[in-house]
Design a protein around this motif. Structure first.
Motif, PDB file in Angstrom:
ATOM      1  N   GLY A 272       0.820  -1.200   0.000  1.00  0.00           N
ATOM      2  CA  GLY A 272       0.000   0.000   0.000  1.00  0.00           C
ATOM      3  C   GLY A 272       0.851   1.247   0.000  1.00  0.00           C
ATOM      4  N   PRO A 273       0.233   2.428   0.102  1.00  0.00           N
ATOM      5  CA  PRO A 273       0.992   3.681   0.132  1.00  0.00           C
ATOM      6  C   PRO A 273       1.875   3.762   1.366  1.00  0.00           C
ATOM      7  N   LEU A 274       2.907   4.580   1.263  1.00  0.00           N
ATOM      8  CA  LEU A 274       3.903   4.723   2.327  1.00  0.00           C
ATOM      9  C   LEU A 274       3.919   6.150   2.847  1.00  0.00           C
ATOM     10  N   ILE A 275       3.818   6.286   4.162  1.00  0.00           N
ATOM     11  CA  ILE A 275       4.038   7.571   4.831  1.00  0.00           C
ATOM     12  C   ILE A 275       5.488   7.592   5.278  1.00  0.00           C
TER      13      ILE A 275
ATOM     14  N   PHE B 188      -3.818   5.165   9.828  1.00  0.00           N
ATOM     15  CA  PHE B 188      -3.088   4.946   8.579  1.00  0.00           C
ATOM     16  C   PHE B 188      -3.278   3.508   8.092  1.00  0.00           C
TER      17      PHE B 188
ATOM     18  N   ALA C 106      -2.152   2.037   4.551  1.00  0.00           N
ATOM     19  CA  ALA C 106      -0.836   2.671   4.482  1.00  0.00           C
ATOM     20  C   ALA C 106       0.095   2.166   5.581  1.00  0.00           C
ATOM     21  N   SER C 107       1.377   2.192   5.287  1.00  0.00           N
ATOM     22  CA  SER C 107       2.398   1.898   6.280  1.00  0.00           C
ATOM     23  C   SER C 107       3.203   3.163   6.549  1.00  0.00           C
TER      24      SER C 107
ATOM     25  N   VAL D 191       3.682  11.299   1.548  1.00  0.00           N
ATOM     26  CA  VAL D 191       2.861  10.123   1.274  1.00  0.00           C
ATOM     27  C   VAL D 191       3.190   9.710  -0.153  1.00  0.00           C
TER      28      VAL D 191
ATOM     29  N   GLN E 118       1.796   3.595  -4.447  1.00  0.00           N
ATOM     30  CA  GLN E 118       2.463   2.347  -4.812  1.00  0.00           C
ATOM     31  C   GLN E 118       3.190   2.424  -6.145  1.00  0.00           C
TER      32      GLN E 118
ATOM     33  N   LEU F 126      -4.572  10.024   1.529  1.00  0.00           N
ATOM     34  CA  LEU F 126      -4.682   8.573   1.648  1.00  0.00           C
ATOM     35  C   LEU F 126      -6.067   8.088   1.226  1.00  0.00           C
TER      36      LEU F 126
ATOM     37  N   ALA G  65      -6.544   5.597  -1.848  1.00  0.00           N
ATOM     38  CA  ALA G  65      -6.611   4.234  -1.311  1.00  0.00           C
ATOM     39  C   ALA G  65      -7.511   3.369  -2.168  1.00  0.00           C
TER      40      ALA G  65
END
Length: 228
Positions: free
Chosen positions: A76-79, A105, A110-111, A187, A190, A216, A220
């Protein structure tokens, strides 16, 4: 209380010399001068922004394991939070705020990871001191920070002040360059595209964790959203 309210309260007590702090006005003036010069340099304007492609990286976590940006983005998306080090109280408060928002998150798929120039020993201290459940990555020589446009060299007069205060950055970082990253929050989607970016040359100013939630939610995937 918001993160920035906590930072402002700490700054007011610190600069007023309230116990346990006892800092001469000349030290505060030097810190203010360095921040004002960094702001005036427009260094933040050269950092990567939303819509840019984030550089790929591989860095060691606090246990010495190699962690790649690709692996962090796999689910998933990254913070991504760039911070100065465990010696910085403003950074520690930001890490704590991110930890408090971790479930929000994760609910959006998100991670979170944080990057600093400090060595793994001090990264472990960051994890332990702030009770973190996300990785702290060691960016030796601030090379990844430089790729994001965040690295800057401390002016000579600030290096002298840090040395007088026994704030041993070369010891913390295992690097004699006397460079730091400007605090920044990203943020990253992917596909590697930056969805949100906040960079501030004033290390006493940090975005709220909730500021990232709209980005996000916007990006998402429905199957990644976990409702309570």
């Amino acid at each position: 209380m918001t993160l920035q309210a906590k930072l402002d309260a700490f700054k007011a007590d610190f600069e007023a010399g309230k116990p346990p702090y006892s800092v001469p006005p000349s030290v505060i003036e030097t810190m203010h001068r360095a921040t004002a010069e960094l702001i005036a340099s427009n260094a933040a304007g050269l950092a990567l922004k939303a819509g840019d492609k984030a550089p790929a990286f591989i860095l060691n976590d606090s246990d010495g394991r190699a962690i790649s940006s690709a692996s962090l983005l796999a689910s998933g998306p990254l913070i991504l939070s760039f911070y100065r080090g465990v010696w910085c109280p403003y950074c520690n408060m930001e890490l704590q705020a991110l930890q408090e928002s971790l479930s929000s998150f994760h609910a959006l798929g998100a991670s979170v990871a944080a990057i600093s120039p400090q060595n793994p020993v001090n990264s472990r201290k960051s994890v332990r001191q702030n009770a973190l459940d996300f990785p702290i990555l060691s960016d030796t020589h601030n090379e990844v920070a430089a790729a994001f446009g965040l690295r800057f060299a401390l002016p000579d007069y600030l290096v002298a002040l840090y040395e007088d205060l026994k704030n041993d950055l070369p010891g913390f970082n295992g690097d004699n360059s006397w460079t730091l990253p400007m605090p920044a929050r990203y943020v990253i989607g992917q596909d590697g595209i930056i969805l949100y970016a906040e960079v501030n040359p004033d290390y006493t100013r940090r975005p709220e964790p909730s500021d990232m939630l709209p980005a996000l939610r916007r990006f998402a995937a429905p199957e990644k959203i976990h409702l309570p």
